[in-house]
Design a protein around this motif. Sequence first.
Motif, short mmCIF file in Angstrom:
data_model
loop_
_atom_site.label_atom_id
_atom_site.label_comp_id
_atom_site.label_asym_id
_atom_site.label_seq_id
_atom_site.Cartn_x
_atom_site.Cartn_y
_atom_site.Cartn_z
N SER A 1 1.09 -1.23 -0.03
CA SER A 1 0.20 0.14 0.03
C SER A 1 1.02 1.14 0.12
N LYS A 2 0.14 2.22 -0.41
CA LYS A 2 1.08 3.68 -0.43
C LYS A 2 1.80 3.79 0.97
N GLY A 3 2.91 4.31 1.30
CA GLY A 3 3.39 4.63 2.20
C GLY A 3 4.32 3.75 2.73
N ALA A 4 4.09 2.44 2.33
CA ALA A 4 5.21 1.45 2.63
C ALA A 4 6.46 1.61 1.89
N ARG A 5 7.45 1.08 2.97
CA ARG A 5 8.93 1.36 2.32
C ARG A 5 9.59 0.09 1.82
N VAL A 6 10.01 0.00 0.58
CA VAL A 6 10.51 -1.32 0.02
C VAL A 6 12.09 -1.40 -0.25
N THR A 7 12.58 -2.29 -0.21
CA THR A 7 13.92 -2.54 -0.49
C THR A 7 14.43 -3.32 -1.76
N SER A 8 15.40 -3.23 -2.35
CA SER A 8 15.76 -4.12 -3.31
C SER A 8 16.53 -5.34 -2.99
N LEU A 9 16.36 -5.88 -1.77
CA LEU A 9 17.14 -7.11 -1.26
C LEU A 9 15.99 -8.04 -1.95
N PRO A 10 16.70 -9.17 -2.80
CA PRO A 10 16.09 -10.35 -3.15
C PRO A 10 15.46 -11.16 -2.36
N LEU A 11 15.52 -11.14 -1.16
CA LEU A 11 14.69 -11.96 -0.10
C LEU A 11 13.55 -11.40 0.33
N SER A 12 13.27 -10.22 -0.16
CA SER A 12 12.08 -9.26 0.27
C SER A 12 11.16 -9.10 -0.61
N PRO A 13 10.51 -10.05 -1.51
CA PRO A 13 9.66 -9.42 -2.44
C PRO A 13 8.28 -8.75 -1.87
N VAL A 14 7.84 -7.81 -2.52
CA VAL A 14 6.75 -7.12 -2.00
C VAL A 14 5.51 -7.72 -2.59
N MET A 15 5.52 -8.52 -3.73
CA MET A 15 4.30 -8.94 -4.28
C MET A 15 4.42 -10.12 -5.15
N ALA A 16 3.54 -10.94 -5.51
CA ALA A 16 3.62 -11.97 -6.28
C ALA A 16 2.83 -11.85 -7.70
N PHE A 17 3.60 -12.11 -8.53
CA PHE A 17 2.98 -11.80 -10.22
C PHE A 17 2.79 -13.17 -10.74
N ILE A 18 1.59 -13.55 -11.18
CA ILE A 18 1.38 -14.67 -11.76
C ILE A 18 1.29 -14.51 -13.39
N ASP A 19 2.29 -15.12 -13.99
CA ASP A 19 2.51 -14.82 -15.56
C ASP A 19 1.49 -16.00 -16.17
N THR A 20 0.60 -15.28 -16.99
CA THR A 20 -0.23 -15.88 -17.78
C THR A 20 -0.03 -16.03 -19.17
N SER A 21 1.24 -15.26 -19.64
CA SER A 21 1.89 -15.58 -21.10
C SER A 21 1.73 -16.89 -21.58
N ASP A 22 2.05 -17.89 -20.66
CA ASP A 22 2.17 -19.10 -21.15
C ASP A 22 1.70 -20.15 -20.18
N THR A 23 0.77 -21.12 -20.53
CA THR A 23 0.09 -21.94 -19.59
C THR A 23 0.81 -23.38 -19.72
N ILE A 24 1.40 -23.92 -18.56
CA ILE A 24 2.10 -25.05 -18.39
C ILE A 24 1.13 -26.06 -18.00
N ILE A 25 0.86 -27.19 -18.79
CA ILE A 25 -0.03 -28.14 -18.56
C ILE A 25 0.92 -29.42 -18.46
N GLY A 26 0.95 -30.07 -17.18
CA GLY A 26 1.79 -31.62 -17.08
C GLY A 26 0.69 -32.75 -16.64
N VAL A 27 0.99 -33.78 -17.15
CA VAL A 27 0.39 -35.03 -17.21
C VAL A 27 1.47 -36.03 -16.38
N GLU A 28 1.08 -36.55 -15.31
CA GLU A 28 1.78 -37.44 -14.41
C GLU A 28 1.38 -38.97 -14.99
N ILE A 29 2.53 -39.59 -15.60
CA ILE A 29 2.51 -40.85 -16.17
C ILE A 29 3.39 -41.78 -15.40
#
Length: 313
Positions: A173-201
């Motif tokens: 949210s507005k006012g939060a302070r973020v850093t560039s540390l790789p272990l501190s992600p600020v949100m999760a983004f779900i990539d829908t440009s490619d759909t991965i469908i796996g079948v267990e055989i």
Amino acid sequence: MIVVLLNVYLAILFCLVKFRIVPFNLFWKVSPVLVLLLLLMGLFVPMGWGAPQGKVLVVRNSVAIVPDVAGEVTEVPVVANTPLKAGDILFKIDPLPYQAKLDAFQAQLDLNKQRLAETTRLQTSGAGRTYDVEQRQAEVEQLTAQIAGAQWDLDKTVVRAPADGYVTNLALSKGARVTSLPLSPVMAFIDTSDTIIGVEIPQINARYIEPGQIVEATFKFAPGKVYTGKVESVIQAVASGQARTSGTAIAPTAIQSLPFVVRIRLDDPAFAAALPAGSTGDAAIFTDHVKAAHVIRRVLLRQVAITNYINPL
């Protein structure tokens, strides 16, 4: 399916005996057992590798959003679980410190360019040294590089979507302070440009699977429907076969025959794109072997598709 076929045979046998077409001797009495063994060994067991079937899982890449610069968040225009295009703004960081740094470097560059011009005139007229010109030129080039870096930092105060997709579990949210540390992600983004469908055989049934083979799949998300596709690849590793770099000796573990994962692509890209991550179902792969079992496998898969209306598991 094997029960259906066996019951059909028993019905036919009953009619043949009833109308005295065949005698009800010992051979015809034990024939249902023989037919059952014939169906098992000649059709249903080979169907496992001729037309293997397995569970399907839809997976999407999740990108951990970590800003390249630190600072205070000034704006978060995105809404959770709303479709975004690549390049759409996710959030903004206060640009003032980075703009000030850029302006300072620009002022130094302007001054050094002026000094370079003056030193060059003196050197040309014989009143200055070549060393002074080279030194001023190096300072100009250094400041030019610093300006490029400062401009990059300033541009990165606007964080954009890396691909088509959506933000989930949004808490920034507005006012939060973020850093560039790789272990501190600020949100999760779900990539829908490619759909991965796996079948267990299962491993014993994966021997004849090759890219390009026809696939039929049904999903809990769309009960009663069967979608066609093709095999893209057989993933050549599972966790139990992965060697990890370690400073310790091998620690033996219980060996398990984990299923192989076959990646498939549906012929209907619009439906594939609409599938939520985590969607499950069943799929059958039709190899070039035991083609007589393909029809039975198609029937079984359609039975699964219909039962998806009532079967939540």
